[in-house]
Design a protein around this motif. Structure first.
Motif, short mmCIF file in Angstrom:
data_model
loop_
_atom_site.label_atom_id
_atom_site.label_comp_id
_atom_site.label_asym_id
_atom_site.label_seq_id
_atom_site.Cartn_x
_atom_site.Cartn_y
_atom_site.Cartn_z
N HIS A 421 0.69 -1.58 0.08
CA HIS A 421 0.47 0.62 -0.25
C HIS A 421 1.07 0.97 0.70
O HIS A 421 0.36 2.73 0.21
N LEU A 422 2.55 0.99 0.09
CA LEU A 422 3.02 2.57 -0.05
C LEU A 422 3.43 3.00 1.32
O LEU A 422 4.38 3.96 1.45
N ALA A 423 3.03 2.28 2.25
CA ALA A 423 3.18 2.73 4.01
C ALA A 423 4.21 1.67 4.17
O ALA A 423 4.71 0.42 4.08
N VAL A 424 5.23 2.54 5.08
CA VAL A 424 5.95 2.03 6.01
C VAL A 424 6.01 1.08 7.30
O VAL A 424 5.25 2.10 8.16
N PRO A 425 5.97 0.23 7.12
CA PRO A 425 5.48 -0.65 8.41
C PRO A 425 6.26 -0.41 9.63
O PRO A 425 7.55 0.21 9.47
N GLY A 426 5.77 -0.40 10.77
CA GLY A 426 5.91 0.40 11.60
C GLY A 426 6.03 1.36 12.18
O GLY A 426 6.62 1.72 12.53
N ILE A 439 9.69 -0.66 -3.30
CA ILE A 439 7.50 -1.28 -3.81
C ILE A 439 7.75 -2.34 -4.12
O ILE A 439 7.82 -2.34 -5.51
N PRO A 440 6.86 -3.15 -3.57
CA PRO A 440 6.63 -4.50 -4.73
C PRO A 440 5.44 -4.01 -4.90
O PRO A 440 4.50 -3.24 -5.46
N ASN A 441 5.56 -5.08 -6.02
CA ASN A 441 4.84 -4.14 -7.87
C ASN A 441 3.40 -5.67 -7.23
O ASN A 441 4.20 -6.78 -7.73
N ALA A 442 2.28 -5.11 -7.62
CA ALA A 442 1.55 -6.97 -7.31
C ALA A 442 1.28 -7.32 -8.76
O ALA A 442 1.29 -8.27 -8.87
N ALA A 443 2.20 -6.52 -9.52
CA ALA A 443 1.44 -6.68 -10.99
C ALA A 443 2.35 -7.87 -11.52
O ALA A 443 2.37 -8.92 -12.62
N THR A 444 3.62 -7.22 -10.62
CA THR A 444 4.73 -8.54 -11.21
C THR A 444 5.09 -9.12 -10.71
O THR A 444 6.58 -10.04 -11.11
N GLY A 445 5.26 -9.09 -9.23
CA GLY A 445 5.53 -9.54 -8.39
C GLY A 445 7.49 -9.23 -7.99
O GLY A 445 7.80 -9.84 -6.97
N ALA A 452 10.20 7.76 -14.20
CA ALA A 452 9.42 7.98 -13.86
C ALA A 452 7.77 7.47 -14.43
O ALA A 452 6.72 8.22 -13.72
N GLN A 453 7.46 6.62 -14.95
CA GLN A 453 6.44 6.02 -15.04
C GLN A 453 6.27 4.81 -14.10
O GLN A 453 5.30 5.52 -14.23
N PHE A 454 6.95 4.78 -13.13
CA PHE A 454 6.63 4.17 -12.14
C PHE A 454 6.01 5.14 -10.91
O PHE A 454 4.66 5.07 -9.98
N ALA A 455 6.76 6.17 -11.30
CA ALA A 455 6.70 6.95 -9.88
C ALA A 455 5.10 7.95 -10.50
O ALA A 455 4.04 8.27 -8.95
N ILE A 456 4.78 7.74 -11.29
CA ILE A 456 3.46 8.68 -11.24
C ILE A 456 1.79 7.66 -11.12
O ILE A 456 1.34 7.97 -10.49
N ARG A 457 2.62 6.50 -11.79
CA ARG A 457 1.64 5.51 -10.80
C ARG A 457 1.69 5.16 -9.11
O ARG A 457 0.22 5.35 -9.03
N GLU A 458 2.16 5.44 -8.74
CA GLU A 458 2.91 5.16 -7.23
C GLU A 458 2.07 6.18 -6.90
O GLU A 458 1.59 6.25 -5.74
N ALA A 459 2.09 7.42 -7.71
CA ALA A 459 1.86 8.81 -6.91
C ALA A 459 -0.04 8.76 -6.51
O ALA A 459 -0.66 9.08 -6.17
N ARG A 460 -0.34 7.79 -7.84
CA ARG A 460 -2.02 7.82 -7.99
C ARG A 460 -2.59 6.78 -6.36
O ARG A 460 -3.13 7.21 -6.13
N SER A 479 -0.15 -1.93 -8.54
CA SER A 479 0.21 -3.03 -9.02
C SER A 479 -0.30 -2.04 -10.73
O SER A 479 -0.68 -1.63 -10.53
N PHE A 480 1.19 -1.99 -11.30
CA PHE A 480 1.10 -1.85 -12.87
C PHE A 480 2.18 -2.39 -13.91
O PHE A 480 2.84 -3.10 -13.04
N SER A 481 1.52 -2.35 -14.88
CA SER A 481 2.25 -3.68 -15.86
C SER A 481 3.10 -2.28 -16.65
O SER A 481 2.26 -1.67 -17.14
N PRO A 482 4.20 -1.91 -16.65
CA PRO A 482 4.67 -1.19 -17.50
C PRO A 482 4.41 -1.31 -18.64
O PRO A 482 4.38 -2.07 -19.52
N LEU A 483 4.53 0.08 -20.22
CA LEU A 483 3.88 0.16 -20.78
C LEU A 483 5.04 -0.16 -21.77
O LEU A 483 5.40 -0.66 -22.93
N GLY A 484 6.79 0.49 -21.40
CA GLY A 484 7.67 -0.09 -22.10
C GLY A 484 8.99 0.96 -21.83
O GLY A 484 8.48 1.04 -21.30
#
Length: 579
Positions: A421-426, A439-445, A452-460, A479-484
């Motif tokens: 969930h992007l929270a720091v445990p503890g 950051i773990p990605n649920a889409a790819t494991g 930047a592509q991931f940072a923008i989606r993580e921000a949302r 969860s995000f699958s990279p576009l390229g």
């Protein structure tokens, strides 16, 4: 008396009073339309609204008359009398003389309605007693970092709850603008104006308090962040998006002599330094010193290094038209990379294509080679020494060292560990994203790459989770699958890999420009960049120096000219970096 009934009666009375101005001589029809117009205006624009003056009401109802005139005079009346709608220019001109009467009647309705409403308030009491808003203690959301990740969180929070008084959003950024880093190499290569790829934060974030400053220390026990200028900011929810800094791998001399390449200031300094080297090389009679001045070395073969090397190569060779005393063979752009090929982020065929095209245009590659040391006038490589007045470092980054003050667990890179969930445990109320987080990605494991592509989606995702936590909703896993990936490597040449499809050459170059132009924030910046690109098609790149090199600290250029001085400030190395 019901509020809406009261307004309806006021509108009905004022509409009947103003009806003679609407359709003079039409009798019952004029009265009916006047009553309708009065009732509509009273319901749409309450005449007794707090702070609303009768003159304001007159202007608003006068504006309402225009669409009503078109609806009644051009459509309803012709159809009611068995004629066609009056949409032709001739028919509209015929009915146009009645429009001033409509506007005058509407203005009168608004003016009279305001006066009658005030009188009714005195006789019958106010429509509704003013209710003081209940005091709200807002949740203080403090965002550290003004890059794609931090600004993305603030923008998404504003979109979902920007008007909510229960949210107090503060963004701490080292600059007052969001830098569009994919186009940074074009600034260093003089293709784009520096300010055209930066968007002011204050104009984009209307419900966020923007603080220009540098975070120095996080005291989570006290829920405080200490800034470099001594200011202390308190928080209830902390979002850490501090990004990364250059990691010189413990090479102190390289850190001192090399140019960094992460900020807009870095790109401007590199551009001005290269121009300065060519200015001095044009009057240099010693061929060895002249070649040293015109040799540009880029350390690192990733996206940043390859794009910068390709851009500087085009810029340097294009400048030769204005420096007739510099032989073309003296100009060298050398890309030093420790791997067997550049651009490991791309598939091997595309990376080899990029390498061939760059080599054909004059870029020299020193592969399986590492930078070992540097001194003024030369860089020491693992396979020998290379004379140069320009070394740009893109070979390593590390998460911001401020993370160490948080005390949270870090990975081997120095990035703070977060959950799905992007929270720091503890660490309740602390979140992290972007280049400074693992950051773990649920889409790819797998863990998310620092792009930047991931940072923008993580921000949302993080902003939605903050809103959900504030409103008692469920948190969402990232969860995000990279576009390229896209990479421009020189004149009209790029490589693109999108959802398994590979493109290269001119088409990929158009694709690169089209996609990134679309992603550039604000229409104004898009237009400015597009104009810069169009100008470049017809005119050579600008070689005007925009900063005074004599006022800056020393660089390795002093080896070729003892009176020369630097065009950059010393970059920051990541603490704890090891060779």
């Amino acid at each position: 008396m019901n509020i809406f009934a009261r307004r309806f009666v006021i509108g009905l009375v004022t509409g009947l009073a103003a009806a003679p101005l609407l359709l003079p001589g039409d009798g019952p029809l004029g009265l009916a339309l006047g009553a309708l117009l009065g009732a509509l205006s009273a319901l749409l624009f309450p005449p007794a609204a707090p702070g609303r003056r009768p003159l304001d009401a007159a202007c608003e109802t006068a504006a309402l008359a225009i669409p009503l005139w078109a609806l009644v005079e051009l459509l309803a009346l012709p159809l009611a009398t068995g004629h066609e709608a009056s949409w032709s220019a001739a028919a509209m001109r015929e009915r146009f003389p009645t429009l001033p009467g409509w506007m005058l009647a509407s203005a009168a309705i608004g003016l009279l309605g305001g006066l009658v409403a005030r009188l009714a308030n005195r006789l019958l009491g106010a429509e509704m007693a003013p209710v003081a808003p209940a005091p709200v203690t807002p949740t203080r959301i403090l965002i550290l970092g003004g890059g794609f990740a931090g600004v993305g969180v603030a923008a998404e929070l504003e979109r979902q709850g920007g008007g909510d008084p229960a949210l107090a959003i503060t963004l701490v950024s080292e600059t007052n603008a969001l830098l569009f880093t994919p186009m940074l190499a074009e600034v260093a290569a003089s293709s784009l104006e520096a300010t055209h790829i930066s968007s002011p934060l204050r104009t984009a974030l209307r419900h966020t308090t923007v603080v220009r400053g540098r975070a120095l220390r996080i005291d989570h026990a006290a829920h405080l962040v200490h800034l470099e200028d001594g200011e202390v900011l308190a928080y209830d929810e902390l979002v850490v998006a501090l990004g990364a800094v250059s990691n010189y791998l413990g090479l102190a001399n390289v850190q001192r002599e090399a140019f960094d390449f992460k900020s807009l200031t870095d790109a401007i300094r590199i551009r001005n330094h290269v121009i300065d080297c060519f200015e001095r090389a044009d009057r240099e009679r010693d061929p060895v010193r002249r070649r040293t001045l015109t040799t540009l070395v880029v350390a690192g073969g990733g996206f940043a290094g390859a794009e910068l090397a390709g851009g500087l190569n085009d810029f340097a060779r294009g400048m030769l038209a204005w420096y007739p005393n510099i032989p073309r063979e003296d100009v060298q752009v050398v890309l030093v990379h420790g791997g067997e090929r550049i651009l490991n982020e791309l598939s091997e065929p595309l990376a080899l294509y990029a390498q061939r095209r760059m080599g054909a245009r004059g870029v020299t590659f020193r592969l399986k080679t590492r930078v070992k040391d540097a001194r003024p006038g030369a860089v020491v490589l693992s396979d020998g020494e290379l004379p140069t007045a320009t070394l740009v470092w893109t070979a390593g980054t590390a998460p911001s060292p401020v993370l160490r003050t948080l005390g949270a667990p870090l990975d081997k890179r120095g990035a703070v560990l977060v959950d799905g969930h992007l929270a720091v445990p503890g660490y309740a109320g602390v979140w992290a994203l972007g280049d400074c987080a693992a950051i773990p990605n649920a889409a790819t494991g797998k863990s998310c790459p620092p792009t930047a592509q991931f940072a923008i989606r993580e921000a949302r995702t993080l902003a939605r989770n903050l809103i959900a936590r504030h409103r008692g909703g469920a948190l969402q896993a990232f969860s995000f699958s990279p576009l390229g990936a896209l990479c421009v490597v020189g004149h009209h040449t790029a490589c693109a890999e999108i959802k398994g499809l590979r493109f290269s050459g001119l088409f990929a170059w158009f694709l690169w420009r089209g996609i990134y132009l679309g992603k550039l924030p604000t229409l104004e910046r898009k237009v400015r960049v597009l104009v810069d690109w169009v100008i470049e098609l017809f005119f050579p790149r600008d070689i005007v120096q925009t900063i005074d090199l004599a006022a800056a600290p020393a660089t390795m250029a002093e080896a070729t000219d003892p009176t020369a001085t630097a065009s950059r400030a010393a970059p920051v190395a990541a603490p704890g970096a090891t060779p």
